[in-house]
Design a protein around this motif. Structure first.
Motif, PDB file in Angstrom:
ATOM      1  N   LEU A   1       1.816  -6.163   5.169  1.00 41.82           N
ATOM      2  CA  LEU A   1       2.297  -4.780   5.220  1.00 41.82           C
ATOM      3  C   LEU A   1       1.131  -3.823   5.511  1.00 41.82           C
ATOM      4  O   LEU A   1       1.297  -2.850   6.245  1.00 41.82           O
ATOM      5  CB  LEU A   1       2.998  -4.410   3.906  1.00 41.82           C
ATOM      6  N   ASP A   2      -0.054  -4.134   4.956  1.00 41.88           N
ATOM      7  CA  ASP A   2      -1.245  -3.309   5.250  1.00 41.88           C
ATOM      8  C   ASP A   2      -1.486  -3.219   6.750  1.00 41.88           C
ATOM      9  O   ASP A   2      -1.702  -2.140   7.299  1.00 41.88           O
ATOM     10  CB  ASP A   2      -2.512  -3.953   4.645  1.00 41.88           C
ATOM     11  N   GLU A   3      -1.467  -4.399   7.385  1.00 43.08           N
ATOM     12  CA  GLU A   3      -1.733  -4.444   8.830  1.00 43.08           C
ATOM     13  C   GLU A   3      -0.679  -3.657   9.601  1.00 43.08           C
ATOM     14  O   GLU A   3      -0.985  -2.927  10.534  1.00 43.08           O
ATOM     15  CB  GLU A   3      -1.753  -5.901   9.309  1.00 43.08           C
ATOM     16  N   LEU A   4       0.577  -3.825   9.185  1.00 43.04           N
ATOM     17  CA  LEU A   4       1.664  -3.120   9.880  1.00 43.04           C
ATOM     18  C   LEU A   4       1.548  -1.610   9.686  1.00 43.04           C
ATOM     19  O   LEU A   4       1.781  -0.840  10.616  1.00 43.04           O
ATOM     20  CB  LEU A   4       3.026  -3.604   9.371  1.00 43.04           C
ATOM     21  N   ALA A   5       1.170  -1.212   8.473  1.00 44.03           N
ATOM     22  CA  ALA A   5       1.042   0.223   8.190  1.00 44.03           C
ATOM     23  C   ALA A   5      -0.094   0.822   9.022  1.00 44.03           C
ATOM     24  O   ALA A   5       0.055   1.899   9.611  1.00 44.03           O
ATOM     25  CB  ALA A   5       0.810   0.438   6.697  1.00 44.03           C
ATOM     26  N   ASP A   6      -1.216   0.101   9.091  1.00 46.28           N
ATOM     27  CA  ASP A   6      -2.345   0.578   9.905  1.00 46.28           C
ATOM     28  C   ASP A   6      -1.922   0.749  11.354  1.00 46.28           C
ATOM     29  O   ASP A   6      -2.192   1.780  11.973  1.00 46.28           O
ATOM     30  CB  ASP A   6      -3.511  -0.425   9.842  1.00 46.28           C
ATOM     31  N   LEU A   7      -1.237  -0.265  11.858  1.00 39.84           N
ATOM     32  CA  LEU A   7      -0.787  -0.220  13.252  1.00 39.84           C
ATOM     33  C   LEU A   7       0.152   0.973  13.469  1.00 39.84           C
ATOM     34  O   LEU A   7      -0.012   1.746  14.421  1.00 39.84           O
ATOM     35  CB  LEU A   7      -0.070  -1.535  13.610  1.00 39.84           C
ATOM     36  N   ALA A   8       1.138   1.103  12.589  1.00 39.25           N
ATOM     37  CA  ALA A   8       2.124   2.185  12.723  1.00 39.25           C
ATOM     38  C   ALA A   8       1.420   3.535  12.770  1.00 39.25           C
ATOM     39  O   ALA A   8       1.694   4.360  13.651  1.00 39.25           O
ATOM     40  CB  ALA A   8       3.114   2.129  11.563  1.00 39.25           C
TER      41      ALA A   8
END
Ligand SMILES: *Cc1c(COP(=O)(O)O)cnc(C)c1O
Length: 466
Positions: free
Chosen positions: A248-255
């Motif tokens: 989720l961290d990676e997805l949040a950063d990307l978003a």
């Protein structure tokens, strides 16, 4: 030749009781307070009509006015008890499935029951007791939710499906939602992620494969039409083996790098420290917020252990927009739900949820505890026709939460000298209160994990009557 009066239909029908006879009978009179005179008359008429149909082809020699009145009385009673069995009634859950969707998911804690009853009177749902002026519905619950999850804002709607629908409608209608193919799941009870997306007017942009989705898959799919990345917890379903999904961290950063939102539908969601209870990989809401999710939704009646509700937590800008959406007004919850939810959240905040919240207490119960309760239970439940024995077994978390966790338990297996397992199961179901059991290897089994101590006397009485 003498007419064969025994086969003349008129004579059979002449014995049929009238509606008045049935109402005046002992059974009729015993039902008058429950049914009321008008409904008793209607039901009695139906019963007499049914009996009249049934009389065709029966011989009057076997019948009398009295026997037919008795028959009508039994039919009336049967109808009444069948009606009783179709409503919402308290039951004893002896299945060992803790969050049993068919049995109303989470049983409420004692404080939540008290609060619910209190709010069923006049209550301060939209009244500020400090000023004597109009208050804002839900403030206390929202504050507590923020405290528990570290989110900036919170909102409560009717259930998690409503929460997802509201979030998607408000933020993704007419735009694209990027989601992994591994998360296009059906949670059960007709909650299908692609259908909810479609109904909210969002365009589904699937990425990756069923078992593996990479961060680059998401990245490549994001365009100026994208509103958000959606992460759905697969709840009652797991893909195991050769799998991959970004954190989720990676997805949040990307978003955030791409200027789109990140929304997690966590489903169950643990809000307080559940270290003492092994629940597999259930998401902890606070961690999702910490990881950078802009909005997270979860159910009130799964691992939170409260009433049916859909909880939305996230950034204050997100929550403010949702609050202003006319759809929110249609999806909001009643004073009863706020009251029960407040009491449930108090338990989590006090830090005693693992003891005071029934679903968590049941999930954390050690097998030895259940064994000693079960053996004491067997000793005080004598019945000559029954054989009760303890066997090892498994309970389940249920409700689409922690599908791979089956806590070890001790089951009470019941066998009867001359009744089959399915007869016993049905008889327990017809008890007052109904007892819901399981059948395992041709034996009825009872799991005390989901039976509270206060229900044991009623359960023992139901078993003694088998
Ligand atoms: C259970 C669940 C839902 C549906 O929740 P309800 O409260 O039953 O509406 C939605 N999403 C996920 C991920 C779930 O686990």
């Amino acid at each position: 030749m003498k007419p064969e009066s025994a086969t003349r239909p008129e004579s059979v029908f002449a014995m049929l009781p009238s509606v008045d006879d049935l109402i005046r009978s002992e059974i009729g009179q015993s039902l008058i307070t429950s049914l009321g005179r008008r409904r008793l008359t209607v039901v009695s008429r139906v019963v007499i009509d049914e009996l009249r149909e049934d009389l065709k082809g029966r011989k009057s020699a076997e019948l009398s006015k009295e026997s037919l009145l008795d028959e009508a009385g039994s039919l009336l009673m049967k109808r009444w008890s069948e009606t009783q069995m179709t409503g919402v009634r308290r039951v004893i859950n002896a299945t060992g499935v803790i969050i049993h969707t068919n049995l109303g998911r989470a049983p409420l804690s004692e404080p939540a029951r008290v609060a619910l009853l209190g709010a069923s009177s006049y209550c301060s749902v939209e009244y500020d007791l400090r000023t004597g002026e109009r208050g804002i519905r839900g403030v206390r619950v929202e504050e507590m939710l923020c405290e528990l999850t570290d989110a900036e804002g919170a909102l409560v709607v009717n259930n998690c499906a409503a929460a997802a629908y509201l979030v998607l409608t408000a933020f993704a209608s007419g735009r694209e939602v990027v989601i992994s193919r591994g998360e296009l799941v059906e949670i059960g009870g007709e909650f299908r992620v692609p259908d909810v997306l479609a109904r909210s007017g969002a365009d589904l942009k699937e990425v990756g494969t069923t078992n593996r989705t990479k961060l680059a898959d998401y990245e490549n799919a994001i365009s100026d039409k994208t509103s958000m990345i959606l992460r759905v917890h697969p709840s009652n379903y797991r893909i195991v083996g050769f799998t991959k999904a970004p954190s989720l961290d990676e997805l949040a950063d990307l978003a955030h790098r791409k200027g789109v939102m990140i929304y997690e539908d966590a489903g169950s969601g643990a809000v307080s420290d559940l270290n003492s209870i092994s629940l597999g990989d259930e998401p902890v809401i606070k961690e999702s917020i910490e990881a950078g999710a802009d909005v997270v939704t979860f159910s009130g009646d799964k691992l939170l252990g409260g009433p049916q509700a859909g909880i939305i937590v996230g950034r204050s800008s997100v929550i403010e927009k949702l609050k202003k959406d006319p759809l929110y007004r249609a999806l909001r919850v009643s004073k009863l739900i706020y009251a029960a939810l407040e009491a449930t959240l108090e338990s989590h905040l006090r830090g005693d949820a693992s003891k005071s919240i029934p679903v968590l207490r049941m999930a954390g119960m050690e097998a030895e505890q259940i064994t000693s309760r079960s053996s004491a239970f067997i000793k005080k439940t004598p019945n000559q026709r029954l054989r009760l024995e303890l066997i090892e077994g498994k309970s389940a978390i249920g409700g689409g939460s922690a599908p791979l966790v089956y806590p070890a338990t001790t089951l009470i297996a019941i066998e009867h000298n001359d009744r089959s397992a399915s007869e016993l199961e049905a008889k327990l179901r017809e008890n007052d209160p109904p007892v819901i059991s399981r059948i395992l290897d041709d034996k009825v089994v009872i799991d005390l994990r989901t039976v509270s101590e206060s229900e044991e006397t009623e359960l023992a009485a139901a078993i003694e009557q088998l």
